[in-house]
Design a protein around this motif. Structure first.
Motif, mmCIF file in Angstrom:
data_model
loop_
_atom_site.group_PDB
_atom_site.id
_atom_site.type_symbol
_atom_site.label_atom_id
_atom_site.label_comp_id
_atom_site.label_asym_id
_atom_site.label_seq_id
_atom_site.Cartn_x
_atom_site.Cartn_y
_atom_site.Cartn_z
ATOM 1 N N THR A 191 4.553 -4.015 70.776
ATOM 2 C CA THR A 191 5.100 -2.854 70.072
ATOM 3 C C THR A 191 6.605 -2.878 70.231
ATOM 4 O O THR A 191 7.142 -3.681 71.000
ATOM 5 C CB THR A 191 4.547 -1.530 70.651
ATOM 6 N N SER A 192 7.300 -1.975 69.551
ATOM 7 C CA SER A 192 8.753 -1.915 69.728
ATOM 8 C C SER A 192 9.107 -1.472 71.143
ATOM 9 O O SER A 192 10.156 -1.816 71.669
ATOM 10 C CB SER A 192 9.391 -0.993 68.698
ATOM 11 N N ALA A 193 8.210 -0.713 71.780
ATOM 12 C CA ALA A 193 8.458 -0.263 73.152
ATOM 13 C C ALA A 193 8.068 -1.330 74.178
ATOM 14 O O ALA A 193 8.488 -1.262 75.337
ATOM 15 C CB ALA A 193 7.679 1.020 73.430
ATOM 16 N N ALA A 194 7.262 -2.312 73.771
ATOM 17 C CA ALA A 194 6.828 -3.392 74.655
ATOM 18 C C ALA A 194 6.701 -4.674 73.828
ATOM 19 O O ALA A 194 5.605 -5.127 73.527
ATOM 20 C CB ALA A 194 5.507 -3.036 75.325
ATOM 21 N N PRO A 195 7.840 -5.258 73.439
ATOM 22 C CA PRO A 195 7.791 -6.430 72.559
ATOM 23 C C PRO A 195 7.273 -7.687 73.263
ATOM 24 O O PRO A 195 7.340 -7.803 74.489
ATOM 25 C CB PRO A 195 9.249 -6.609 72.140
ATOM 26 N N TRP A 196 6.748 -8.601 72.478
ATOM 27 C CA TRP A 196 6.374 -9.936 72.952
ATOM 28 C C TRP A 196 6.704 -10.889 71.816
ATOM 29 O O TRP A 196 6.423 -10.605 70.656
ATOM 30 C CB TRP A 196 4.874 -10.029 73.272
ATOM 31 N N GLN A 220 14.833 -3.692 75.884
ATOM 32 C CA GLN A 220 16.149 -4.342 75.912
ATOM 33 C C GLN A 220 16.071 -5.742 76.514
ATOM 34 O O GLN A 220 17.085 -6.379 76.750
ATOM 35 C CB GLN A 220 17.133 -3.487 76.732
ATOM 36 N N GLY A 221 14.859 -6.223 76.792
ATOM 37 C CA GLY A 221 14.652 -7.510 77.442
ATOM 38 C C GLY A 221 14.814 -8.688 76.507
ATOM 39 O O GLY A 221 15.310 -8.556 75.377
ATOM 40 N N PRO A 222 14.350 -9.855 76.936
ATOM 41 C CA PRO A 222 14.574 -11.072 76.153
ATOM 42 C C PRO A 222 13.886 -11.083 74.793
ATOM 43 O O PRO A 222 14.300 -11.810 73.904
ATOM 44 C CB PRO A 222 14.013 -12.178 77.053
ATOM 45 N N PHE A 223 12.836 -10.267 74.608
ATOM 46 C CA PHE A 223 12.129 -10.248 73.334
ATOM 47 C C PHE A 223 12.581 -9.107 72.429
ATOM 48 O O PHE A 223 11.969 -8.857 71.390
ATOM 49 C CB PHE A 223 10.619 -10.141 73.556
ATOM 50 N N ALA A 224 13.641 -8.427 72.791
ATOM 51 C CA ALA A 224 14.146 -7.337 71.953
ATOM 52 C C ALA A 224 14.403 -7.864 70.544
ATOM 53 O O ALA A 224 15.061 -8.888 70.355
ATOM 54 C CB ALA A 224 15.426 -6.762 72.547
#
Length: 157
Positions: free
Chosen positions: A59-64, A117-121
């Motif tokens: 999801t946008s809140a928990a991207p992969w 905001q992590g690497p998959f943002a």
């Protein structure tokens, strides 16, 4: 299927064999065929163990990112997670190893990777978004105009 063989962690030897077994090295230290081989093994573990059990909907809140291996930070974190998995759940590990792995390794790594905001943002299901690296200014340590902070009590150059 051949039974798993134990490795003597002191000598890195497989009982009954004369050749020492090299301990796995952290993937960021590898290059060429060694890197490709380590990435292949990491991919197999990630796709056949990690994601089927611990993968959640992106999801946008928990991207992969579907091409997570194109993100150096993700590769580094997942490789470290995999190495900890081997150390804490393999033959000869303590019975509390899996609980320690979940608490100390799995949760922090997945939270960091799936942070908005992590690497998959910006990555979405089926779509990889390349990231631009932060610019790093190079400092010439021999430049005559470098000033050291006053807190260090080192004279200015």
């Amino acid at each position: 299927m051949e039974p798993a063989r134990e490795i003597d962690t002191e000598t890195a030897q497989v009982p009954g064999e004369n050749e020492p077994v090299e301990a796995p090295r952290f993937i960021l230290y590898l290059e060429g065929p060694a890197y490709v081989g380590a990435l292949r093994l990491l991919t197999l573990w990630t796709h056949h163990v990690l994601l089927p059990v611990y993968g959640r909907e992106a999801t946008s809140a928990a991207p992969w990112c579907p091409t997570w291996w194109e993100h150096p930070e993700a590769v580094a974190r997942l490789h470290a997670l995999w190495m900890a998995w081997g150390a804490l759940t393999g033959p000869g590990s303590d019975m509390a190893g899996p609980a320690v792995w979940h608490r100390d390794h799995l949760s922090p790594v997945m939270e960091a990777l799936r942070d908005p905001q992590g690497p998959f943002a910006g990555c979405k299901e089926g779509k990889h978004r390349p990231k631009s690296q932060p610019s790093v200014e190079t400092l010439d340590p021999f430049a005559p105009d470098i000033t050291i902070a006053a807190e260090t009590q080192t004279p200015e150059i």
